[in-house]
Design a protein around this motif. Structure first.
Motif, PDB file in Angstrom:
ATOM      1  N   GLN A 247     -68.363 -41.771  57.861  1.00  0.00           N
ATOM      2  CA  GLN A 247     -68.163 -40.234  57.695  1.00  0.00           C
ATOM      3  C   GLN A 247     -66.685 -40.078  58.181  1.00  0.00           C
ATOM      4  O   GLN A 247     -66.601 -39.442  59.176  1.00  0.00           O
TER       5      GLN A 247
ATOM      6  N   TRP B 166     -66.650 -32.498  57.546  1.00  0.00           N
ATOM      7  CA  TRP B 166     -68.100 -32.744  57.304  1.00  0.00           C
ATOM      8  C   TRP B 166     -68.594 -32.880  58.808  1.00  0.00           C
ATOM      9  O   TRP B 166     -69.555 -32.266  59.165  1.00  0.00           O
TER      10      TRP B 166
ATOM     11  N   HIS C  66     -71.367 -30.285  60.227  1.00  0.00           N
ATOM     12  CA  HIS C  66     -72.677 -31.052  60.749  1.00  0.00           C
ATOM     13  C   HIS C  66     -72.857 -30.602  62.057  1.00  0.00           C
ATOM     14  O   HIS C  66     -74.064 -30.236  62.562  1.00  0.00           O
TER      15      HIS C  66
ATOM     16  N   THR D 264     -75.267 -29.912  56.175  1.00  0.00           N
ATOM     17  CA  THR D 264     -74.712 -31.192  55.791  1.00  0.00           C
ATOM     18  C   THR D 264     -75.981 -32.113  55.172  1.00  0.00           C
ATOM     19  O   THR D 264     -76.079 -32.893  54.525  1.00  0.00           O
TER      20      THR D 264
END
Lengths: 203, 491
Positions: free
Chosen positions: A120, A125, A129, A136
């Motif tokens: 990732q 993201w 998250h 996510t």
């Protein structure tokens, strides 16, 4: 049994034996393990943690991430770590030479993070998250870390790494989340977790 | 002590009783301090446990308060239970047992109660440090390294008292409980201090720190809680039923094999991990060899109990202690099997391990400590437990709660592990699968909380002397059932 000296001797001998066998001998065997040159990256790996990543490791520790996330990829044929894409090879002692202490963990309520930086690479993201894992990862039971962010409702003067919150997760729209320094460091650390390099002992 | 006892030379049995009363009285201040603190930490640890458990299925619960985020509440729960409840109940029992077994008054009447105060401050400091974000993030030893000095001081005083009692023991021969206690008081500080050195200095490097971590963590169970728990079982079962331990030779074999094998079991926590294969194999061998001491002790306890199981009906102490002793056998069998690579491949990293850990620390050790406190506290405070009903509530809620806890998480963990090893199953599907079982854990936790509140209420009333004056013990009798039906040995 009424000989105190025998009892004392036994008590000491047994624990001295085990600390020798389980700690001192492996230390002797592994001490002096050195980084290896990674031709692809052109650096010696593992590289260790610097700057924000080094500070972020402390955030990872103080928030207790280890209670749900491991940092160890099990060997092929033992579990399905490699098939799940958690790493290209098993983890070896060399991977931890800069880890003080190692954060191997013992529980996988969440997935392994040994190579989360490679899996990732997106900062956005990670921020979404961390703010609320369900943004996510629907169905996740990871706690939200909203306390690492500031929520703003105006686009004026937003820092570069602010992230627009999906409308369904915002109480008031539009909303942006601005990571605080600890969040930035934590994500820098997570992004630094990449042990997908070749080592001679796990070829 | 009445002046009556000093003026008329008492009969031998009476003299024996008076000696015991004197010993118990000498323990009163220290052991009551340790026990009361232990009960306090039990409640703190219970609240933290409930918060952590609820967070696992309802992650939004108390989510915005960083101090109570899951990754902090969980280790804080462990610290409160291990260093607060378990260790303080253990030290209290250990001191009292040694005084009784050496037939000495408890020495160091100023220093020993002081250690209870210091111990409390240390645990308070440790728990707050974890909640505030100063955890070391090393399992079982999250509390800051400075605590080693404080615990070290306390244990040094306890060792001094133990040696003094041991040297002036009345009979040359020592009882099996004394061996275990003697082991525990030396093992614990050696473990704690050397772990701090290996984990916080370059004495062990990188991955080896993980080996040091599990050498320590597993041995806290094996060489601190287990010997105290077993010493208590070895003392209380014969006391309550009024007959000696079945076999001296089995006792001897059980103790020495535990000392030899338990020490080596810790690295089974690293199966599949990045450490040399021989190191892991040694851990597995140690774990499997644990069958020897465990079977030995189980046979010894069982043969002692045979023909006396009816006492379980009436004696609160025996109920808790026998439940604990049986769970010791169960958890040890489970542990040995779990260390096999084929089983561990599934159970490692899952809730199965959490269930196993609670079977050890709770179903075995905690239940034995409950039994010990039911036996010891009345003798220290000259008062009886004021309500047999609440003792029943305590027993059934904790026994049933523990059973539900273990069944739910064992099943969930096994399935979780099997699913995790099948790469076709998406990770989040596994998470979703476990959620109902995490709810069952919270339900079990509520039951156990009720039990702990009942116990704390009983203990509080005992401190306030709400129970009857001593000589009549609290028995679990039905209405109108005469106490004579329950007549056993010491209770």
């Amino acid at each position: 049994m009424n000989r105190a000296w025998l009892l004392a001797l036994g008590v000491f001998a047994t624990i001295v034996a085990s600390v020798t066998g389980l700690v001192l001998l492996p230390d002797r065997q592994l001490r002096g393990t050195q980084p290896v040159q990674d031709e692809e990256r052109g650096i010696a790996v593992p590289a260790g943690y610097f700057g924000d990543a080094e500070e972020g490791r402390k955030v990872y520790m103080d928030l207790g991430c280890i209670y749900c996330h491991t940092q160890q990829v099990r060997p092929e044929g033992f579990g399905a770590d490699i098939e799940r894409g958690w790493g290209m090879r098993r983890s070896v002692a060399r991977d931890y030479i800069h880890d003080e202490p190692p954060l191997m963990g013992t529980m996988r309520t969440g997935p392994d993070l040994m190579n989360i930086g490679a899996r990732q690479p997106s900062e956005q993201w990670h921020y979404l998250h961390l703010y609320d894992p369900r943004i996510t990862s629907p169905g996740s039971i990871m706690p939200p870390h909203r306390f690492l962010f500031e929520v703003r409702h105006s686009a004026d003067g937003l820092p570069e790494d602010a992230v627009r919150l999906p409308d369904e997760f915002a109480e008031k729209k539009p909303a942006w989340i601005v990571p605080n320094d600890r969040a930035r460091r934590l994500v820098a650390y997570l992004k630094s977790l990449d042990h997908n390099y070749e080592v001679p002992e796990a070829r | 002590m009445s002046s009556h006892a000093e003026t008329i030379p008492p009969a031998p049995e009476e003299r024996e009783r008076l000696t015991r009363i004197q010993i118990d009285r000498s323990c009163r201040q220290t052991v009551v301090w340790y026990y009361a603190s232990a009960v306090f930490w039990l409640l703190v640890g219970t609240v933290l446990a409930l918060i952590a458990s609820i967070k696992m299925h309802t992650p939004g619960f108390l989510a915005d308060w960083e101090w109570l985020t899951f990754g902090r509440v969980r280790p804080a729960h462990l610290a409160a239970m291990i260093y607060g409840w378990g260790s303080m109940a253990g030290v209290g029992t250990l001191l009292w047992l040694q005084a009784r077994l050496t037939r000495n008054r408890l020495p160091l009447p100023t220093l020993l109660p002081a250690t209870a105060v210091i111990w409390n401050l240390t645990v308070t400091f440790g728990v707050i440090a974890i909640l505030a974000g100063y955890s070391t993030s090393i399992e079982w030893i999250e509390i800051p390294p400075a605590t080693a000095i404080l615990f070290g001081f306390c244990i040094a005083v306890i060792i001094a008292a133990s040696i003094r009692m041991f040297r002036s023991r009345e009979s040359e021969h020592t009882y099996v409980s004394q061996w275990y206690l003697f082991g525990a008081i030396f093992w614990f500080p050696l473990l704690y201090v050397s772990a701090q050195i290996f984990l916080h200095t370059p004495a062990a490097a990188g991955a080896v720190k993980a080996a040091a971590n599990w050498w320590f963590a597993h041995n806290v169970l094996g060489l601190w809680f287990t010997p105290i728990g077993l010493a208590t079982v070895y003392y209380l079962i014969p006391k309550v039923i009024g007959r000696p331990v079945h076999s001296y030779h089995l006792s001897l074999l059980g103790f020495w094999t535990l000392a030899i094998f338990y020490n080596w079991a810790g690295t089974h926590h690293l199966i599949g991990g990045p450490l040399p294969a021989w190191l892991i194999t040694v851990g597995i061998v140690g774990s499997v060899m644990m069958f020897v001491p465990v079977i030995t002790v189980a046979v010894n306890h069982h043969m002692t109990m045979v023909g006396n199981f009816h006492h379980l009906k009436h004696s609160p102490t025996l109920r808790f202690v026998v439940y604990g002793a049986m769970c010791y056998t169960a958890v040890s069998f489970q542990g040995s099997l779990q260390s096999l690579r084929s089983v561990n491949e599934i159970t490692h990293f899952t809730h199965y391990t959490i269930a196993h850990a609670h079977l050890g620390v709770y179903a075995f050790f905690t239940m034995v400590m409950f039994g010990a406190i039911y036996y010891v506290a009345p003798r220290l405070l000259n008062a009886e437990w004021h309500s047999a009903g609440w003792i029943r509530v305590h027993f059934w809620t904790t026994a049933a709660g523990m059973a539900i806890y273990w069944l739910g998480l064992t099943w969930a963990g096994w399935e979780q592990g099997r699913m995790m090893n099948d790469p076709r199953i998406p990770f989040l599907d596994i998470v979703k699968y476990t959620v109902p079982w995490l709810w069952s854990r919270s339900a079990a936790g509520v039951l156990m909380t009720v039990g702990h509140l009942a116990f704390a209420w009983l203990f509080w009333n005992m401190l306030r002397k709400r129970g009857a004056y001593l000589p009549g013990p609290t028995l679990l009798l039905r209405k109108g059932e005469p106490a004579a039906v329950a007549a056993g040995g010491g209770e």
